[in-house]
Scaffold this motif. Sequence first.
Motif, short mmCIF file in Angstrom:
data_model
loop_
_atom_site.label_atom_id
_atom_site.label_comp_id
_atom_site.label_asym_id
_atom_site.label_seq_id
_atom_site.Cartn_x
_atom_site.Cartn_y
_atom_site.Cartn_z
N ALA A 304 0.83 -1.21 0.00
CA ALA A 304 0.00 0.00 0.00
C ALA A 304 0.86 1.26 0.00
O ALA A 304 0.60 2.22 -0.75
CB ALA A 304 -0.93 -0.01 1.21
N LEU A 307 2.39 1.76 -3.46
CA LEU A 307 1.44 2.27 -4.45
C LEU A 307 1.16 3.75 -4.22
O LEU A 307 1.01 4.52 -5.18
CB LEU A 307 0.15 1.46 -4.39
CG LEU A 307 0.28 -0.02 -4.79
CD1 LEU A 307 -1.04 -0.76 -4.57
CD2 LEU A 307 0.73 -0.16 -6.24
N ALA A 308 1.10 4.16 -2.94
CA ALA A 308 0.91 5.58 -2.64
C ALA A 308 2.11 6.39 -3.12
O ALA A 308 1.96 7.48 -3.69
CB ALA A 308 0.70 5.77 -1.14
N THR A 313 -4.00 6.80 -5.25
CA THR A 313 -4.71 7.14 -4.01
C THR A 313 -5.10 5.85 -3.31
O THR A 313 -5.88 5.06 -3.84
CB THR A 313 -5.96 7.97 -4.31
OG1 THR A 313 -5.60 9.17 -4.98
CG2 THR A 313 -6.69 8.31 -3.01
N VAL A 314 -4.55 5.64 -2.13
CA VAL A 314 -4.86 4.44 -1.35
C VAL A 314 -6.04 4.76 -0.44
O VAL A 314 -5.96 5.65 0.42
CB VAL A 314 -3.64 3.99 -0.52
CG1 VAL A 314 -3.99 2.78 0.35
CG2 VAL A 314 -2.47 3.68 -1.43
N THR A 319 -3.92 0.16 5.19
CA THR A 319 -4.64 -1.08 5.45
C THR A 319 -4.25 -1.67 6.79
O THR A 319 -3.12 -1.48 7.26
CB THR A 319 -4.37 -2.12 4.33
OG1 THR A 319 -5.13 -3.30 4.58
CG2 THR A 319 -2.89 -2.49 4.26
N ILE A 324 -6.06 -4.22 0.00
CA ILE A 324 -5.73 -2.84 -0.33
C ILE A 324 -6.71 -2.39 -1.41
O ILE A 324 -6.96 -3.11 -2.37
CB ILE A 324 -4.30 -2.71 -0.87
CG1 ILE A 324 -3.29 -3.36 0.08
CG2 ILE A 324 -3.94 -1.24 -1.12
CD1 ILE A 324 -2.00 -3.75 -0.60
N VAL A 326 -7.34 0.88 -4.03
CA VAL A 326 -6.67 2.07 -4.54
C VAL A 326 -7.45 2.66 -5.71
O VAL A 326 -8.16 1.95 -6.43
CB VAL A 326 -5.22 1.78 -5.00
CG1 VAL A 326 -4.38 1.25 -3.85
CG2 VAL A 326 -5.19 0.81 -6.16
#
Length: 420
Positions: A304, A307-308, A313-314, A319, A324, A326
């Motif tokens: 997570a 990816l952010a 946008t998480v 989490t 997760i 997104v």
Amino acid sequence: MTVVHEPGAPGADVLRRQDPELAEVLLAELARQSTTLQLNAAENFTSPAVLAALGSPLANKYAEGYPGARYHGGCELVDVAERIAVDRARTLFGAVHANVQPHSGSAAVLAAYAALLRPGDPVLALDLAHGGHLTHGSPAHLSGRWFAFTGYGVDPDSGLVDYVGVRELARARRPRAIVCGSICYPRHLDYALFREIADEVGARLIVDAAHPAGLVAGGAAPNPVPYADVVCATTHKVLRGPRGGMVLCGAELAERVDRAVFPCTQGGAQMHTIAAKAVAFGEAAAPAFTTYAHQVVANARVLAAGLAAEGMTVLTGGTDTHLIAVDPAPLGVDGRTARSRLAAAGMVLDCCPLPRGNGRGLRLGTAAVTTQGMGEREMARIAGLLAGAVRGRGDGARTRQDVRELAAAFPPYPGCPYPG
């Protein structure tokens, strides 16, 4: 942690000789699973022991009813198998009663409704547009046709359950039951608060723990059993068992739940699946599974964060679980387009609804890749591969090859043409 697998698969040789056409399908599916990244939050890899039980002679046995009270003869040994499964489930989750016969998580939820509700009863559940399941009142499902569902929601900014709104709706609707659970909520739910709200309005509390059940078993998520009237769950996902369901409850509702499963909503139990559930419950009771469950969460948090950092946008800002959610919009694509690009790159996952009615996002899970033995370092790499594929920039063939190489380093069933 990595699941231990035994080499050799005599069942595969038999199938190749007898039905080569179908054998090719199974081998191709193993190849797909072994060369792509399984990031679907609802999937996992079972152990060879679970698969052996699924392919056992118990598949031949018809066993309507319950241990000691079957409608068919010859059930002495399958009775033993079911009692083992029930006892292990009760111990694993601290439940007074367990029914392990539901064929799926949806069947378990339907049985809970059959045990506690009558047609037309008002029910509160998470709105489908906010992450509720099909069985939580969809007009396409029996739940939405038989009962009067009202959906509560999540805060459009934080993405967290709006508990104030839940209480207000409960007071206004006076539901017969409140359903607590989601297919894409990455945070722990406040079961104690749901219990408080349910008690205030005289409602039963049904927890749909299909996703967190495995984390509960491994001590990596709070246990809903002490708070709920009925807990429904799947036995796959993080729990890493066969595809199926179960229902947990107290002594007061035990007979009603059993009758709701059989004969109300199902026929004969699938005894090979029940045996496989028993195997999975036994595996989940081992210390190694606790390590696994916590690693699943640690991996999800790293993924997570990655990816952010890549610009997505998480939802909820992170989490607490294996899951997760997104929004890839900051990278210039919607959820469905992103999923298609990821599939082409060999990363398999799902879409999910976004708050505020903003279309579809992406739902990922770390249970399967953690079973394969991947850790935080691999999660950071996956975040980069995933973002690159979503952006659609660079050499797509190179990304697919990188995914293939990463998957090959952590084969789900090493040494087996296919397990069984």
